[in-house]
Design an enzyme around this catalytic site. Sequence first.
Site, PDB file in Angstrom:
ATOM      1  N   PRO A 284       0.830  -1.211   0.000  1.00 29.36           N
ATOM      2  CG  PRO A 284       0.011  -1.030   2.172  1.00 29.36           C
ATOM      3  CD  PRO A 284       0.682  -1.984   1.244  1.00 29.36           C
TER       4      PRO A 284
ATOM      5  CD  GLN B 181      -2.424  -0.120   5.281  1.00 30.52           C
ATOM      6  OE1 GLN B 181      -2.228   1.019   4.894  1.00 30.52           O
ATOM      7  NE2 GLN B 181      -1.438  -0.966   5.547  1.00 30.52           N
TER       8      GLN B 181
ATOM      9  CB  CYS C  27       1.443   5.174   8.769  1.00 29.08           C
ATOM     10  SG  CYS C  27       1.621   6.862   8.145  1.00 29.08           S
TER      11      CYS C  27
ATOM     12  CE  LYS D 289       3.350  -2.469   4.237  1.00 29.68           C
ATOM     13  NZ  LYS D 289       3.722  -1.118   4.659  1.00 29.68           N
TER      14      LYS D 289
HETATM   15  C1  LIG Z   1       4.741   7.286  -0.786  1.00 25.91           C
HETATM   16  C2  LIG Z   1       4.541   6.112   0.125  1.00 25.91           C
HETATM   17  C3  LIG Z   1       3.305   5.912   0.700  1.00 25.91           C
HETATM   18  C4  LIG Z   1       3.107   4.820   1.569  1.00 25.91           C
HETATM   19  N1  LIG Z   1       1.856   4.609   2.100  1.00 25.91           N
HETATM   20  C5  LIG Z   1       1.640   3.499   2.867  1.00 25.91           C
HETATM   21  C6  LIG Z   1       0.325   3.193   3.342  1.00 25.91           C
HETATM   22  O1  LIG Z   1      -0.656   3.896   3.056  1.00 25.91           O
HETATM   23  N2  LIG Z   1       0.186   2.079   4.120  1.00 25.91           N
HETATM   24  C7  LIG Z   1       1.254   1.280   4.453  1.00 25.91           C
HETATM   25  O2  LIG Z   1       1.074   0.295   5.163  1.00 25.91           O
HETATM   26  N3  LIG Z   1       2.482   1.528   3.985  1.00 25.91           N
HETATM   27  C8  LIG Z   1       2.698   2.616   3.195  1.00 25.91           C
HETATM   28  N4  LIG Z   1       3.939   2.831   2.681  1.00 25.91           N
HETATM   29  C9  LIG Z   1       5.028   1.860   2.948  1.00 25.91           C
HETATM   30  C10 LIG Z   1       5.136   0.827   1.817  1.00 25.91           C
HETATM   31  O3  LIG Z   1       3.967   0.042   1.710  1.00 25.91           O
HETATM   32  C11 LIG Z   1       6.334  -0.110   2.045  1.00 25.91           C
HETATM   33  O4  LIG Z   1       6.146  -0.775   3.269  1.00 25.91           O
HETATM   34  C12 LIG Z   1       7.672   0.624   2.099  1.00 25.91           C
HETATM   35  O5  LIG Z   1       7.782   1.571   1.050  1.00 25.91           O
HETATM   36  C13 LIG Z   1       8.847  -0.367   2.014  1.00 25.91           C
HETATM   37  O6  LIG Z   1       8.784  -1.129   0.832  1.00 25.91           O
HETATM   38  P1  LIG Z   1       9.726  -0.791  -0.435  1.00 25.91           P
HETATM   39  O7  LIG Z   1      11.157  -0.787   0.055  1.00 25.91           O
HETATM   40  O8  LIG Z   1       9.415  -1.887  -1.432  1.00 25.91           O
HETATM   41  O9  LIG Z   1       9.313   0.579  -0.917  1.00 25.91           O
HETATM   42  C14 LIG Z   1       4.166   3.931   1.837  1.00 25.91           C
HETATM   43  C15 LIG Z   1       5.422   4.148   1.251  1.00 25.91           C
HETATM   44  C16 LIG Z   1       5.617   5.215   0.407  1.00 25.91           C
HETATM   45  C17 LIG Z   1       6.977   5.417  -0.222  1.00 25.91           C
END
Ligand SMILES: Cc1cc2nc3c(=O)[nH]c(=O)nc-3n(C[C@H](O)[C@H](O)[C@H](O)COP(=O)(O)O)c2cc1C
Length: 330
Positions: free
Chosen positions: A31, A85, A116, A155
């Site tokens: 997400p 979520q 978050c 999460k």
């Molecule tokens: C712009 C942005 C918005 C995000 N929004 C959410 C969210 O709404 N809910 C959530 O559980 N994680 C959120 N995340 C975290 C991501 O789901 C993920 O856990 C995190 O980026 C690590 O994964 P990655 O290294 O593949 O980016 C967000 C991340 C980014 C960069």
Amino acid sequence: MSAELRGPAGIASGADGSGEKSGHIYTVLSPMAGVTDVSFREICHEMGASLTVTEMISAKAVTYGNKNTFKLCTLSDAEHPVSLQLFGSEPDVVAQAAQILSSRVPFDMLDINMGCPMPKIVNNGEGSALMKDPALAGRIVKAAVGAIDKPVTAKIRSGFDADHVNAVEVALAVCEAGAEMITVHGRTREQYYEGKADWGVIARVKEAVGDGAVVIGNGDIDGIDAARKMIGETGCDGIAVGRAARGNPWIFREIKEGRVYRPSPEEKKEMIMKHLKMTIAEKGEYIGIREMRKHIGWYTAGLPDSAKLRVRINQAESFDEMADLIRLGI
Ligand SMILES: Cc1cc2nc3c(=O)[nH]c(=O)nc-3n(C[C@H](O)[C@H](O)[C@H](O)COP(=O)(O)O)c2cc1C
């Protein structure tokens, strides 16, 4: 903890401990607020994501009947399975929101945000603040499980800060409360999105929960090699891709097919046009154009002369203007 693995709809259980069944890795579009809207989720689903997740939605706002919040819950028929979520800190509010949504929105599972890092969320005791209170995290999951007839998942992060890396404790609490799947982002709240994700914590969570819940590893997956490495190193049942999917929904195809996939400029152009049309259909031209500016920035990063193209894209005010730039510029 339930002795038997009750995998969420469609999940390859990974009960063999490999996370890769018949060469097929279970992939989740992680997400991302402001990114994983219905258009992008549908595209990632088409590209092979096993599961997509909505942007995070405020449980409190749902119970207040906030119209904008309900817009974030719009799902398309073509994107199932999809997880919705919620974030919240009060078990009864989360349960009430889950109930309201389950009567209005055909989501397939409900995910509780415990990661978050944003101050306005954490200062309300929501998101990653829950990492500080495993018992409350468990009560929230339990309340949601009792309120709806769909799988509930969580999460989490590795912990709140470097001195409190307690993902195992939180995972066991939510598992005990009935969470069927736990996504573990291997960073603390203190780290936000910086530094390298700690995959060791994902391994420890999988070892601790065993078959009690499906464990999805998250953090720094940027292609098939990283996906295989994470599954090999942690024993997780699947992986979630966040930032690397922005501008590259083909990453799900790559992981599904098991070999590196680089889209041609023509394919990129077609994808951007499709994404643009879907976003405008979803949000109207004014908002759609503005939202697509960032996506086109991600799609075109690294292409020759892309910086110049992005300047012009950021000035485009209509579908026609943006479409011409895409046709001629890529
Ligand atoms: C712009 C942005 C918005 C995000 N929004 C959410 C969210 O709404 N809910 C959530 O559980 N994680 C959120 N995340 C975290 C991501 O789901 C993920 O856990 C995190 O980026 C690590 O994964 P990655 O290294 O593949 O980016 C967000 C991340 C980014 C960069």
